[in-house]
Design a protein around this motif. Structure first.
Motif, PDB file in Angstrom:
ATOM      1  N   LEU A 189      -6.315  37.694  30.242  1.00  0.00           N
ATOM      2  CA  LEU A 189      -7.493  38.544  30.120  1.00  0.00           C
ATOM      3  C   LEU A 189      -7.487  39.200  28.747  1.00  0.00           C
ATOM      4  CD1 LEU A 189      -7.259  40.312  33.611  1.00  0.00           C
ATOM      5  CD2 LEU A 189      -8.496  38.210  33.030  1.00  0.00           C
ATOM      6  N   LEU A 190      -8.611  39.734  28.370  1.00  0.00           N
ATOM      7  CA  LEU A 190      -8.748  40.400  27.076  1.00  0.00           C
ATOM      8  C   LEU A 190      -9.464  41.724  27.281  1.00  0.00           C
ATOM      9  CD1 LEU A 190      -8.803  40.359  23.868  1.00  0.00           C
ATOM     10  CD2 LEU A 190     -11.076  39.313  24.110  1.00  0.00           C
ATOM     11  N   LEU A 191      -8.861  42.812  26.811  1.00  0.00           N
ATOM     12  CA  LEU A 191      -9.591  44.075  26.752  1.00  0.00           C
ATOM     13  C   LEU A 191     -10.136  44.174  25.335  1.00  0.00           C
ATOM     14  CD1 LEU A 191     -10.540  46.464  28.339  1.00  0.00           C
ATOM     15  CD2 LEU A 191      -8.638  47.769  27.441  1.00  0.00           C
ATOM     16  N   ALA A 192     -11.423  43.951  25.212  1.00  0.00           N
ATOM     17  CA  ALA A 192     -12.058  43.850  23.904  1.00  0.00           C
ATOM     18  C   ALA A 192     -12.926  45.069  23.625  1.00  0.00           C
ATOM     19  CB  ALA A 192     -12.918  42.589  23.842  1.00  0.00           C
ATOM     20  N   TYR A 239     -13.369  30.203  17.293  1.00  0.00           N
ATOM     21  CA  TYR A 239     -13.875  30.197  18.664  1.00  0.00           C
ATOM     22  C   TYR A 239     -15.248  30.864  18.647  1.00  0.00           C
ATOM     23  CZ  TYR A 239     -12.648  35.134  18.675  1.00  0.00           C
ATOM     24  OH  TYR A 239     -12.574  36.464  18.362  1.00  0.00           O
ATOM     25  N   ASP A 240     -15.994  30.665  19.700  1.00  0.00           N
ATOM     26  CA  ASP A 240     -17.316  31.273  19.844  1.00  0.00           C
ATOM     27  C   ASP A 240     -17.184  32.461  20.787  1.00  0.00           C
ATOM     28  OD1 ASP A 240     -19.956  31.917  20.811  1.00  0.00           O
ATOM     29  OD2 ASP A 240     -20.643  29.969  20.086  1.00  0.00           O
ATOM     30  N   SER A 268       2.750  35.716  35.680  1.00  0.00           N
ATOM     31  CA  SER A 268       2.224  37.038  35.356  1.00  0.00           C
ATOM     32  C   SER A 268       0.837  36.923  34.729  1.00  0.00           C
ATOM     33  CB  SER A 268       3.161  37.770  34.401  1.00  0.00           C
ATOM     34  OG  SER A 268       3.250  37.081  33.169  1.00  0.00           O
ATOM     35  N   VAL A 269       0.095  38.008  34.826  1.00  0.00           N
ATOM     36  CA  VAL A 269      -1.219  38.106  34.199  1.00  0.00           C
ATOM     37  C   VAL A 269      -1.058  38.897  32.916  1.00  0.00           C
ATOM     38  CG1 VAL A 269      -3.570  39.013  34.447  1.00  0.00           C
ATOM     39  CG2 VAL A 269      -2.398  38.004  36.425  1.00  0.00           C
ATOM     40  N   ARG A 270      -1.635  38.391  31.827  1.00  0.00           N
ATOM     41  CA  ARG A 270      -1.581  39.088  30.543  1.00  0.00           C
ATOM     42  C   ARG A 270      -2.931  39.723  30.246  1.00  0.00           C
ATOM     43  NH1 ARG A 270      -0.066  35.031  25.930  1.00  0.00           N
ATOM     44  NH2 ARG A 270      -1.761  33.871  26.915  1.00  0.00           N
ATOM     45  N   ILE A 271      -2.893  40.964  29.787  1.00  0.00           N
ATOM     46  CA  ILE A 271      -4.086  41.583  29.224  1.00  0.00           C
ATOM     47  C   ILE A 271      -3.854  41.674  27.723  1.00  0.00           C
ATOM     48  CG2 ILE A 271      -5.606  43.589  29.161  1.00  0.00           C
ATOM     49  CD1 ILE A 271      -4.831  44.244  31.982  1.00  0.00           C
ATOM     50  N   MET A 272      -4.587  40.865  26.979  1.00  0.00           N
ATOM     51  CA  MET A 272      -4.439  40.826  25.535  1.00  0.00           C
ATOM     52  C   MET A 272      -5.172  42.008  24.898  1.00  0.00           C
ATOM     53  SD  MET A 272      -2.667  38.076  25.451  1.00  0.00           S
ATOM     54  CE  MET A 272      -2.530  37.898  23.659  1.00  0.00           C
ATOM     55  N   VAL A 273      -4.538  42.593  23.895  1.00  0.00           N
ATOM     56  CA  VAL A 273      -5.112  43.737  23.182  1.00  0.00           C
ATOM     57  C   VAL A 273      -5.042  43.451  21.690  1.00  0.00           C
ATOM     58  CG1 VAL A 273      -4.775  46.169  22.591  1.00  0.00           C
ATOM     59  CG2 VAL A 273      -4.552  45.424  24.961  1.00  0.00           C
ATOM     60  N   GLY A 274      -6.161  43.584  21.014  1.00  0.00           N
ATOM     61  CA  GLY A 274      -6.209  43.259  19.598  1.00  0.00           C
ATOM     62  C   GLY A 274      -5.874  44.403  18.680  1.00  0.00           C
ATOM     63  N   ALA A 275      -5.138  45.382  19.167  1.00  0.00           N
ATOM     64  CA  ALA A 275      -4.766  46.554  18.370  1.00  0.00           C
ATOM     65  C   ALA A 275      -3.327  46.935  18.678  1.00  0.00           C
ATOM     66  CB  ALA A 275      -5.705  47.714  18.663  1.00  0.00           C
ATOM     67  N   SER A 276      -2.790  47.808  17.853  1.00  0.00           N
ATOM     68  CA  SER A 276      -1.397  48.237  18.009  1.00  0.00           C
ATOM     69  C   SER A 276      -1.221  49.136  19.233  1.00  0.00           C
ATOM     70  CB  SER A 276      -0.956  49.002  16.759  1.00  0.00           C
ATOM     71  OG  SER A 276      -1.096  48.211  15.596  1.00  0.00           O
ATOM     72  N   ALA A 328      -6.189  38.463  19.220  1.00  0.00           N
ATOM     73  CA  ALA A 328      -6.061  38.531  20.676  1.00  0.00           C
ATOM     74  C   ALA A 328      -7.196  37.774  21.360  1.00  0.00           C
ATOM     75  CB  ALA A 328      -6.054  39.991  21.128  1.00  0.00           C
ATOM     76  N   ALA A 329      -8.388  37.875  20.786  1.00  0.00           N
ATOM     77  CA  ALA A 329      -9.539  37.195  21.382  1.00  0.00           C
ATOM     78  C   ALA A 329      -9.375  35.679  21.304  1.00  0.00           C
ATOM     79  CB  ALA A 329     -10.820  37.630  20.673  1.00  0.00           C
ATOM     80  N   GLU A 330      -8.886  35.182  20.170  1.00  0.00           N
ATOM     81  CA  GLU A 330      -8.704  33.733  20.043  1.00  0.00           C
ATOM     82  C   GLU A 330      -7.649  33.223  21.014  1.00  0.00           C
ATOM     83  OE1 GLU A 330      -7.529  30.274  16.774  1.00  0.00           O
ATOM     84  OE2 GLU A 330      -7.966  32.305  16.082  1.00  0.00           O
ATOM     85  N   LEU A 331      -6.565  33.969  21.182  1.00  0.00           N
ATOM     86  CA  LEU A 331      -5.526  33.564  22.130  1.00  0.00           C
ATOM     87  C   LEU A 331      -6.090  33.495  23.552  1.00  0.00           C
ATOM     88  CD1 LEU A 331      -2.539  35.642  20.732  1.00  0.00           C
ATOM     89  CD2 LEU A 331      -2.713  33.143  20.774  1.00  0.00           C
ATOM     90  N   THR A 332      -6.966  34.433  23.874  1.00  0.00           N
ATOM     91  CA  THR A 332      -7.597  34.429  25.198  1.00  0.00           C
ATOM     92  C   THR A 332      -8.556  33.253  25.321  1.00  0.00           C
ATOM     93  OG1 THR A 332      -7.460  36.840  25.238  1.00  0.00           O
ATOM     94  CG2 THR A 332      -8.897  35.807  26.866  1.00  0.00           C
ATOM     95  N   ALA A 333      -9.349  33.028  24.281  1.00  0.00           N
ATOM     96  CA  ALA A 333     -10.316  31.932  24.307  1.00  0.00           C
ATOM     97  C   ALA A 333      -9.629  30.575  24.464  1.00  0.00           C
ATOM     98  CB  ALA A 333     -11.149  31.950  23.028  1.00  0.00           C
ATOM     99  N   ARG A 334      -8.415  30.434  23.933  1.00  0.00           N
ATOM    100  CA  ARG A 334      -7.701  29.151  23.960  1.00  0.00           C
ATOM    101  C   ARG A 334      -6.771  29.013  25.174  1.00  0.00           C
ATOM    102  NH1 ARG A 334      -7.963  26.160  19.390  1.00  0.00           N
ATOM    103  NH2 ARG A 334      -8.945  27.094  17.544  1.00  0.00           N
ATOM    104  N   ALA A 335      -6.676  30.040  25.986  1.00  0.00           N
ATOM    105  CA  ALA A 335      -5.774  30.007  27.141  1.00  0.00           C
ATOM    106  C   ALA A 335      -6.343  29.133  28.261  1.00  0.00           C
ATOM    107  CB  ALA A 335      -5.540  31.426  27.654  1.00  0.00           C
TER     108      ALA A 335
END
Length: 326
Positions: free
Chosen positions: A93-96, A112-113, A34-42, A79-86
């Motif tokens: 993916l990350l919706l930032a 992460y940068d 599956s593809v994940r779209i990470m979201v850094g909010a509730s 969420a961004a760090e999890l995406t950066a380390r994937a």
């Protein structure tokens, strides 16, 4: 918004041409992964809403399950760090927002940068922020609010979706230009803050229209002003701050799609193509418009330039305003 309007699509590389590329997911991974779209909010906030809109559109064309995974906190950077380390295989993916991409890196020590470890895919939407209070509050406009704040110096509280969020920046900018002081109350996402705004526990919020629109339309929030250069199309009766005599506090929220840094360019191109195709769909356009947003299609190069420009812009703003993580 003016800072990156010059980046709008001038390209001969069309979404149609890109769709001819091989299937995205994923040469290196299992075809049923599956593809994940990470979201850094509730769940329930603007980022979550837009992520689910994209997940619904991406699933059928990618022929895979596309799921939204909420990891709120730390100004969207968990969420961004999890995406950066994937793994850079296109499956994460990350919706930032500019909160995590352009503001938080100047306030938090990140592992992460944000410019190097996340691959820009494309801009999804730009939303003006809106100053809201409870529908039960006595304030009918910004003048009323400022009068009440002057009568109770330092006694007002404003909510945000987290330290370093555009809501936080908007609140600080408002205080600077109006000469008022209020207490910042950060939450793990806008939806949690809404509960306390509605109850009157917190006085106000400079929320994005994508998060606040539902409460405004439901009659639970009263919108006093939009904090953008022009009125929001979905809130034509709500004046801007500038129309009410307050300048220098313009803040908007943008939402962009990112992949893990190092994602192969053909995969990034395919994702950009699918994003551009989704943004052309009438139901997607209606959904974003209903949230008060504007759609600005961009190539990967254009969005990358905008991402860097916003990073630099907010870095200067955070320094000039002496904003610090609390």
């Amino acid at each position: 918004m003016k800072r990156f309007l010059r980046l709008l699509l001038p390209t001969a590389l069309t979404a149609t041409a890109l769709l001819a590329l091989p299937s995205l997911v994923c040469a290196q991974s299992s075809p049923d992964k599956s593809v994940r779209i990470m979201v850094g909010a509730s769940p329930g906030g603007g980022t979550d809403i837009l992520a689910r809109v994209l997940a619904d559109k991406f699933g059928p064309v990618l022929k895979q399950a596309v799921v939204v995974e909420n990891r709120p906190g730390a100004s969207n950077t968990i969420a961004a760090e999890l995406t950066a380390r994937a793994q850079p295989d296109g499956s994460t993916l990350l919706l930032a927002t500019n909160t995590g991409q352009a503001i938080a890196p100047h306030l938090l020590k990140l592992k992460y940068d944000s410019l190097k470890d996340l691959q820009p895919i494309g801009l999804v939407a730009v939303m003006p922020n809106v100053l809201v209070v409870s529908a039960n509050a006595p304030y009918r406009n910004v003048k009323d609010l400022l009068a009440a704040m002057a009568a109770k110096p330092g006694g007002f509280k404003y909510a945000s979706s987290g330290i370093g969020s555009t809501q936080h920046i908007g609140g600080e900018a408002f205080g600077l230009v109006t000469g008022t002081k209020s207490i910042h109350i950060p939450y793990k996402g806008s939806s949690q803050a809404h509960i306390d705004i509605i109850s009157g526990e917190v006085d106000m919020m400079f929320d994005s229209t994508s998060s606040a629109m539902g409460q405004i339309k439901a009659g639970k929030f009263r919108a006093l002003a939009v904090t953008s250069p022009r009125r929001a199309a979905e809130l034509p009766d709500v004046p801007t701050l500038a129309e009410q005599g307050i300048t220098g506090a313009d803040v908007s929220t943008w939402y962009g799609l990112f992949a893990t840094g190092g994602t192969p360019r053909p995969m990034a191109d395919r994702l950009n193509a699918e994003l551009l195709a989704a943004l052309k769909m009438p139901d997607v356009q209606a959904r974003i418009k209903g949230l008060g947003g504007e759609i600005t299609p961009m190539t990967i190069e254009q969005f990358s330039e905008m991402n860097r420009s916003e990073y630099e812009h907010y870095g200067r703003l955070v320094k000039e305003a002496a904003i610090k993580a609390e």
